[in-house]
Structures are given as C-alpha cells and as structure tokens.
Write a protein that holds these residues in place. Structure first.
Motif, short mmCIF file in Angstrom:
data_model
loop_
_atom_site.label_atom_id
_atom_site.label_comp_id
_atom_site.label_asym_id
_atom_site.label_seq_id
_atom_site.Cartn_x
_atom_site.Cartn_y
_atom_site.Cartn_z
N GLY A 182 0.80 -1.21 0.00
CA GLY A 182 0.00 0.00 0.00
C GLY A 182 0.83 1.26 0.00
O GLY A 182 0.43 2.29 -0.54
N ALA A 183 2.00 1.21 0.62
CA ALA A 183 2.86 2.38 0.71
C ALA A 183 4.28 1.94 1.05
O ALA A 183 4.51 0.81 1.48
N ARG A 184 5.22 2.84 0.81
CA ARG A 184 6.61 2.62 1.20
C ARG A 184 7.08 3.82 2.01
O ARG A 184 6.66 4.95 1.76
N GLU A 185 7.96 3.56 2.96
CA GLU A 185 8.34 4.58 3.93
C GLU A 185 9.85 4.71 4.02
O GLU A 185 10.58 3.72 3.97
N THR A 186 10.33 5.94 4.14
CA THR A 186 11.76 6.16 4.30
C THR A 186 12.23 5.69 5.66
O THR A 186 11.47 5.71 6.65
N ALA A 187 13.48 5.27 5.74
CA ALA A 187 14.07 4.87 7.01
C ALA A 187 14.81 6.02 7.68
O ALA A 187 15.32 5.87 8.78
N LEU A 188 14.89 7.16 7.02
CA LEU A 188 15.60 8.30 7.60
C LEU A 188 14.84 8.84 8.82
O LEU A 188 13.60 8.85 8.83
N PRO A 189 15.56 9.31 9.83
CA PRO A 189 14.92 9.78 11.09
C PRO A 189 14.38 11.20 10.94
O PRO A 189 15.04 12.17 11.29
N LEU A 190 13.15 11.32 10.47
CA LEU A 190 12.60 12.64 10.14
C LEU A 190 12.45 13.53 11.36
O LEU A 190 12.62 14.76 11.27
N ASP A 191 12.12 12.97 12.51
CA ASP A 191 11.99 13.79 13.72
C ASP A 191 13.33 14.44 14.06
O ASP A 191 13.39 15.62 14.41
N GLU A 192 14.40 13.68 13.97
CA GLU A 192 15.73 14.23 14.25
C GLU A 192 16.12 15.28 13.22
O GLU A 192 16.74 16.30 13.54
N LEU A 193 15.77 15.03 11.96
CA LEU A 193 16.09 16.00 10.92
C LEU A 193 15.35 17.32 11.16
O LEU A 193 15.94 18.40 11.02
N ILE A 262 21.07 15.36 7.24
CA ILE A 262 21.00 13.94 6.90
C ILE A 262 22.36 13.28 7.08
O ILE A 262 22.49 12.21 7.68
N ALA A 263 23.41 13.93 6.55
CA ALA A 263 24.76 13.37 6.67
C ALA A 263 25.16 13.22 8.13
O ALA A 263 25.76 12.21 8.54
N SER A 264 24.84 14.23 8.95
CA SER A 264 25.18 14.18 10.37
C SER A 264 24.45 13.04 11.07
O SER A 264 25.04 12.30 11.87
#
Length: 292
Positions: A182-193, A262-264
């Motif tokens: 149904g959907a795909r989700e990023t693994a990047l930590p959006l709250d931290e970003l 993101i890099a950090s």
C-alpha cells in the motif's frame, strides 16, 4: 486517457538491477561531486532531483533550487561554515519533466547504467564498497506555507490533472507488479532532521505522511522501491512552497541544511537505511490528496 501505464513493459529494469547487482549512478557517486573539494572520507552521497514547469506552475521553485544547489554548496565550502558540509557529497542534480515517463527514465538510468570498471553493488553488500547514498527528490506543493519532509509514498497513481506527457491515471497502482504493497516509507529519522533544521533557524518545517497522488508521490514511491534492496541507501522527498511564499534562495539554503543534517544523522550512528513496504489495507498509508 487510454494510454498504457508508463511502467508497462519496462519493469524488467528493476529485476535486471537486482540480478546484476548494479546501481550505476550510486556506484559512481563516491567519485563524482558538485560543489568542489573539502569532503571527508565519511561523506554521504546525494543524488538530487527537482521538477520543471507543469499545469498552473510556470516557474517551479524545486527545479530552480536544485539547479542552484551545486554553486551554493561550492560557496559554502569556502566560507566559515565549510566544516558543516564536509560530509555532504552532491554527486548530481537533475531537473525532471513532470511526467511518469521522465521519472521512469531517470530511475532506469540510476539502475542500469554501469561502470567501465564493472564494479558491483550487491544487495547483499556489507556497505564497505561505498558510503551511504541518499536520493533526495524535491517538488512544489502550490498550497504549502512550510517545508514538508514526506515520510511515505502511496502505491496509488490518481493524478488530479494530466502529466506533461498527457497521462492521467485514476486509482491505478504506481507499481502494478506488487499491488499488495500500500505504501513505502523512508528509514531516515525525520523527527531528528526536523529538530536539527529548527536548530539552524528553520522553524517552518513539518513532517507529512501524504505526498499526494501526482508525480511527486509517483517518483517517491518508485525511488523507495529502488533503494530498498540496497544497504546504506534510501530516499527522501521534500515538498517546498511556492517561491512567492519562500524565495528560491532561501529554499536553496534549506536544502543545503537538510543535506548536512542527513549526513550528520547517518554518520552519528549506524542506520539501516532500508525502507519498509507497508501492506495495502493496513491503515498506515497516506490519507488523501495532500500535496499536488
């Protein structure tokens, strides 16, 4: 419109990608950079896209900002804050036509282009062959007032208007090969970003779980599908507001800070960087027709 789905007959590129274990632009990315020297050995490589004009939007700020990104990064590398961008390697910037065909061709190029050296990037790789790679896609939401980091993309192509090639699907899956997702989700930590970006002065950033159903969602879904087979590789979509809300030069500044954040985040800990498919009917997909 009666046109075939743009993915019809070309989905073999993804199978070939997995079988061959190659992702050409990602593999080459560790050797190519925009914005000059000054990178660390732990640099995270970024492939960045924006979009051109489309119906009702004669000047797309996402494309304009992406075009300016390389020069802006080069300038930062010569200034007092150069150290904050030493882990950022922008390998390439592309402005895509707002069409499903353009998206498919771009991702085909990322998947099937090969090195002269014939280097391999296996889905079973430990990641030692290269550093982390992030595909960052930028698009405009004409109704937005803030920057939005998109958490997920829906397997739903229901275009509210035709794309620039005249295709207008309705309730069609983006990926016909696997409608169970149904959907795909990023693994990047959006709250931290978001926290890092607000610390840098950007209070106007939000997290969204609805990337819309137009070409922005389309590229994000296929990009997440492409990157999920590879370690240390993921995708993110950023929606920006129109340039009369936030000028393009401020959008460029935001994108640079996002890349640095993101890099950090990636270099400060071990991240799986593997996006997770969400089953259809799970109740966790995007909710509706948010961004355009």
């Amino acid at each position: 419109m009666g046109r075939d789905h743009p993915c019809h007959g070309v989905w073999g590129w993804e199978t070939a990608m997995v079988e061959r274990g190659c992702l050409g632009d990602i593999r080459r990315a560790s050797r190519n950079q925009l914005g000059g020297a000054g990178m660390s050995e732990e640099a995270v490589t970024f492939l960045v896209t924006g979009f051109g004009s489309f119906q009702g939007v004669s000047r797309n700020p996402s494309g304009e900002a992406v075009q300016e990104l390389g020069a802006a990064l080069a300038l930062e590398r010569t200034g007092p804050n150069a150290y904050r961008f030493r882990d950022v390697n922008v390998s390439r910037c592309d402005v895509l036509e707002v069409s499903a065909d353009s998206v498919i061709k771009y991702l085909q190029g990322c998947a099937l282009d090969t090195d002269k050296e014939g280097a391999k990037l296996s889905s079973e790789s430990s990641g030692r062959e290269r550093g982390p790679v992030v595909l960052l896609h930028v698009g405009v939401n004409v109704n937005a007032q803030d920057f939005c980091l998109e958490r997920r993309a829906a397997n739903d192509a229901s275009f509210s208007c035709p794309d620039e090639q005249g295709w207008q699907p309705n309730k069609s899956p983006v990926d016909r090969e696997d409608p169970s997702v149904g959907a795909r989700e990023t693994a990047l930590p959006l709250d931290e970003l978001c926290e890092a970006l607000r610390f840098r002065g950007f209070q106007n950033v939000q997290i969204s779980s609805d990337a819309g159903r137009f070409v922005c969602n389309y590229v994000y879904y296929l990009s997440l599908k492409l990157t999920q087979s590879y370690v240390q590789t993921d995708s993110l979509f950023l929606h920006v507001p129109p340039s009369d809300v936030i000028p393009v030069h401020d959008q460029v500044r935001f994108i640079l800070e996002l890349l640095a954040a993101i890099a950090s985040c990636i270099n400060s800990r071990t991240l799986p960087l593997r996006s997770a498919p969400i089953p259809a009917g799970s109740g966790h997909g995007p909710d509706g027709e948010g961004a355009q």
